[in-house]
Design a protein around this motif. Structure first.
Motif, PDB file in Angstrom:
ATOM      1  N   GLY A 173     -25.527 -20.044 -11.417  1.00 26.49           N
ATOM      2  CA  GLY A 173     -25.836 -19.762 -10.019  1.00 26.49           C
ATOM      3  C   GLY A 173     -25.650 -20.972  -9.131  1.00 26.49           C
ATOM      4  O   GLY A 173     -26.306 -21.095  -8.088  1.00 26.49           O
ATOM      5  N   MET A 174     -24.738 -21.877  -9.518  1.00 25.93           N
ATOM      6  CA  MET A 174     -24.359 -23.017  -8.682  1.00 25.93           C
ATOM      7  C   MET A 174     -23.086 -22.663  -7.932  1.00 25.93           C
ATOM      8  O   MET A 174     -22.112 -22.199  -8.528  1.00 25.93           O
ATOM      9  CB  MET A 174     -24.133 -24.270  -9.540  1.00 25.93           C
ATOM     10  CG  MET A 174     -25.378 -24.795 -10.216  1.00 25.93           C
ATOM     11  SD  MET A 174     -25.025 -26.165 -11.355  1.00 25.93           S
ATOM     12  CE  MET A 174     -24.358 -27.394 -10.235  1.00 25.93           C
ATOM     13  N   LEU A 175     -23.078 -22.875  -6.615  1.00 29.34           N
ATOM     14  CA  LEU A 175     -21.881 -22.613  -5.831  1.00 29.34           C
ATOM     15  C   LEU A 175     -20.814 -23.654  -6.145  1.00 29.34           C
ATOM     16  O   LEU A 175     -21.085 -24.861  -6.148  1.00 29.34           O
ATOM     17  CB  LEU A 175     -22.198 -22.649  -4.342  1.00 29.34           C
ATOM     18  CG  LEU A 175     -23.108 -21.537  -3.805  1.00 29.34           C
ATOM     19  CD1 LEU A 175     -23.406 -21.767  -2.327  1.00 29.34           C
ATOM     20  CD2 LEU A 175     -22.473 -20.170  -4.002  1.00 29.34           C
ATOM     21  N   PHE A 176     -19.588 -23.189  -6.407  1.00 24.88           N
ATOM     22  CA  PHE A 176     -18.474 -24.097  -6.686  1.00 24.88           C
ATOM     23  C   PHE A 176     -17.828 -24.491  -5.365  1.00 24.88           C
ATOM     24  O   PHE A 176     -17.403 -23.650  -4.578  1.00 24.88           O
ATOM     25  CB  PHE A 176     -17.450 -23.422  -7.593  1.00 24.88           C
ATOM     26  CG  PHE A 176     -16.399 -24.373  -8.109  1.00 24.88           C
ATOM     27  CD1 PHE A 176     -16.504 -24.920  -9.372  1.00 24.88           C
ATOM     28  CD2 PHE A 176     -15.324 -24.746  -7.309  1.00 24.88           C
ATOM     29  CE1 PHE A 176     -15.551 -25.817  -9.836  1.00 24.88           C
ATOM     30  CE2 PHE A 176     -14.373 -25.639  -7.755  1.00 24.88           C
ATOM     31  CZ  PHE A 176     -14.480 -26.173  -9.040  1.00 24.88           C
ATOM     32  N   ASP A 177     -17.718 -25.799  -5.136  1.00 28.12           N
ATOM     33  CA  ASP A 177     -17.207 -26.376  -3.893  1.00 28.12           C
ATOM     34  C   ASP A 177     -15.780 -26.851  -4.117  1.00 28.12           C
ATOM     35  O   ASP A 177     -15.532 -27.723  -4.954  1.00 28.12           O
ATOM     36  CB  ASP A 177     -18.119 -27.544  -3.488  1.00 28.12           C
ATOM     37  CG  ASP A 177     -17.669 -28.236  -2.211  1.00 28.12           C
ATOM     38  OD1 ASP A 177     -16.764 -27.715  -1.523  1.00 28.12           O
ATOM     39  OD2 ASP A 177     -18.236 -29.304  -1.915  1.00 28.12           O
ATOM     40  N   ILE A 178     -14.819 -26.301  -3.353  1.00 26.33           N
ATOM     41  CA  ILE A 178     -13.418 -26.690  -3.529  1.00 26.33           C
ATOM     42  C   ILE A 178     -13.003 -27.847  -2.628  1.00 26.33           C
ATOM     43  O   ILE A 178     -11.867 -28.321  -2.734  1.00 26.33           O
ATOM     44  CB  ILE A 178     -12.460 -25.505  -3.296  1.00 26.33           C
ATOM     45  CG1 ILE A 178     -12.512 -25.043  -1.833  1.00 26.33           C
ATOM     46  CG2 ILE A 178     -12.765 -24.359  -4.256  1.00 26.33           C
ATOM     47  CD1 ILE A 178     -11.364 -24.125  -1.460  1.00 26.33           C
ATOM     48  N   SER A 179     -13.870 -28.323  -1.738  1.00 25.98           N
ATOM     49  CA  SER A 179     -13.497 -29.459  -0.894  1.00 25.98           C
ATOM     50  C   SER A 179     -13.137 -30.655  -1.771  1.00 25.98           C
ATOM     51  O   SER A 179     -13.818 -30.942  -2.752  1.00 25.98           O
ATOM     52  CB  SER A 179     -14.642 -29.826   0.046  1.00 25.98           C
ATOM     53  OG  SER A 179     -14.795 -28.875   1.069  1.00 25.98           O
ATOM     54  N   HIS A 180     -12.062 -31.338  -1.411  1.00 29.94           N
ATOM     55  CA  HIS A 180     -11.512 -32.501  -2.111  1.00 29.94           C
ATOM     56  C   HIS A 180     -10.650 -32.132  -3.310  1.00 29.94           C
ATOM     57  O   HIS A 180      -9.947 -32.989  -3.844  1.00 29.94           O
ATOM     58  CB  HIS A 180     -12.612 -33.469  -2.571  1.00 29.94           C
ATOM     59  CG  HIS A 180     -13.106 -34.391  -1.508  1.00 29.94           C
ATOM     60  ND1 HIS A 180     -12.349 -35.424  -1.006  1.00 29.94           N
ATOM     61  CD2 HIS A 180     -14.270 -34.427  -0.831  1.00 29.94           C
ATOM     62  CE1 HIS A 180     -13.028 -36.065  -0.076  1.00 29.94           C
ATOM     63  NE2 HIS A 180     -14.201 -35.479   0.059  1.00 29.94           N
ATOM     64  N   LEU A 181     -10.694 -30.904  -3.774  1.00 27.35           N
ATOM     65  CA  LEU A 181      -9.909 -30.522  -4.946  1.00 27.35           C
ATOM     66  C   LEU A 181      -8.424 -30.450  -4.589  1.00 27.35           C
ATOM     67  O   LEU A 181      -8.053 -30.020  -3.494  1.00 27.35           O
ATOM     68  CB  LEU A 181     -10.391 -29.160  -5.452  1.00 27.35           C
ATOM     69  CG  LEU A 181      -9.884 -28.666  -6.807  1.00 27.35           C
ATOM     70  CD1 LEU A 181     -10.271 -29.637  -7.914  1.00 27.35           C
ATOM     71  CD2 LEU A 181     -10.447 -27.282  -7.098  1.00 27.35           C
ATOM     72  N   GLY A 182      -7.576 -30.877  -5.523  1.00 28.25           N
ATOM     73  CA  GLY A 182      -6.136 -30.829  -5.305  1.00 28.25           C
ATOM     74  C   GLY A 182      -5.631 -29.402  -5.151  1.00 28.25           C
ATOM     75  O   GLY A 182      -6.275 -28.439  -5.584  1.00 28.25           O
TER      76      GLY A 182
END
Length: 379
Positions: A173-182
């Motif tokens: 139940g942790m939100l996955f953050d795509i900021s900074h991801l290639g």
């Protein structure tokens, strides 16, 4: 009118590195430093939900990164405990609702690039136990889980541990953050994701061609998961022309993302970092490799300037309903449905959301009184 709307709204900021500045102080100063330096700014800006990322500077990596990560998590708990009248560290949507009803700022812990966890995916469960509810797995460069956006030329997708990290975060139940991801990593995550994604502080690449920003295809992909893209206020990610830096340029990115994904999928992730960098970086040691962006944004250098965004949105002609969504309604909805909700409990949680939404008006009554009580609350 705009100030009244701002203080009636639930305002959510998905990214403020203030925890770095607080943790740089001695532990006995954590609570008081937050209360003296940051709480007045958050109150003045009308911030109701504040995501606190744990980010570790290069000098602690790799050997000391995990220890410093734990130290910053402890710092968040301490500052919340010592300022319990004003803030609350929240683990799920119910905690957030409770904090808002009590006129407290809801704090949510995040990991930026999962520093110190390396390929030990089992440690996501550990940090989850400690209160972390959002995480990304890369920053500018390469990690054992994925490549950051500065490494786009490699075309790398997630590593094997990186794919396991996505699955584990969804389970917890942790939100996955795509900021900074290639870029290739974002595409890979969009293939893997079965729950909503979040970009805590990213802009539209169509308006500013920078590797830190998201393409329209990526924005649509996040929206298709039910997620939210939160606009970053750092000037270099808004425009390549310093003459255009201003609140209206922030609104340009908000409007573009809304036009691509819909107004239900836009939020704010201000990344107010100038004060933090000044607080933690000695003048002798400033980064000079040309990678760090510029932070000169006189109108929006800190949380206190957030009402200017509301004013600009209304001036642009956005309906009040859409303004409320952008300021924090979308983030609140996402967190209510998914924050801290384990995958096996998701169906049960969704069945009860209708009941909880019916209580929203009661829980929001504190906002009406807040316009008068802002200064008093920051005492």
């Amino acid at each position: 009118m705009s100030l009244d709307l701002h203080h009636r709204a639930v305002v959510a900021d998905a990214h403020n590195d203030l925890l770095m500045a607080v943790a740089a102080r001695p532990p006995e100063r954590w609570g008081s430093f937050f209360r003296e330096r940051w709480l007045p700014q958050l109150r003045a800006g009308g911030i109701d939900i504040q995501v606190l990322p744990v980010f570790i500077d290069e000098q602690y990596r790799p050997e000391g990164a995990l220890r410093q990560t734990l130290r910053m998590i402890e710092c968040a708990h301490v500052l919340a405990e010592e300022n319990a009248e004003h803030v609350a560290l929240c683990l799920d949507g119910a905690d957030i609702d409770r904090a808002l009803a009590e006129n407290r700022i809801a704090l949510v812990l995040a990991l930026e690039s999962a520093p110190g966890l390396d390929a030990s995916v089992e440690l996501f469960s550990t940090v989850h136990r400690l209160g972390v509810r959002i995480a990304s797995i890369a920053h500018w460069g390469r990690t054992p889980l994925a490549d950051g956006s500065r490494e786009d030329a490699t075309g790398s997708r997630l590593t094997a541990p990186g794919t396991l990290a996505v699955q584990e975060m969804e389970r917890l139940g942790m939100l996955f953050d795509i900021s900074h991801l290639g870029a290739s990593g974002v595409a890979h995550v969009l293939e893997l994701a079965t729950r909503p994604l979040i970009a805590t502080h990213s802009n539209a690449r169509a308006l500013r061609d920078h590797h830190r920003n998201l393409t329209d295809e990526q924005i649509r992909g996040v929206a298709a998961t039910g997620g939210v893209v939160c606009v970053n206020f750092i000037p270099d990610f808004l425009t390549d022309d310093q003459a255009k830096v201003g609140v209206d340029r922030v609104v340009d990115h908000i409007e573009h993302i809304a036009s691509v994904a819909g107004t239900d999928h836009v939020g704010l992730g201000a990344d107010f970092v100038r004060e933090v960098i000044a607080d933690v970086t000695p003048p002798c040691c400033e980064n000079t490799d040309g990678e760090d962006p510029h932070f000169d944004f006189p109108e929006l250098e800190g949380p206190a300037g957030m009402p200017l965004v509301t004013e600009a949105l209304l001036r642009r002609g956005l309906p009040e309903e859409d303004v409320l969504k952008v300021l924090g309604g979308n983030m609140r909805r996402l967190m209510a449905a998914h924050l801290g909700v384990r995958k096996e409990d998701l169906g049960v949680r969704e069945e009860h959301l209708g009941v909880r939404e019916g209580r929203t008006a009661v829980r929001d009554e504190h906002k009406a009184a807040r316009t008068e009580g802002t200064a008093h609350a920051a005492r």
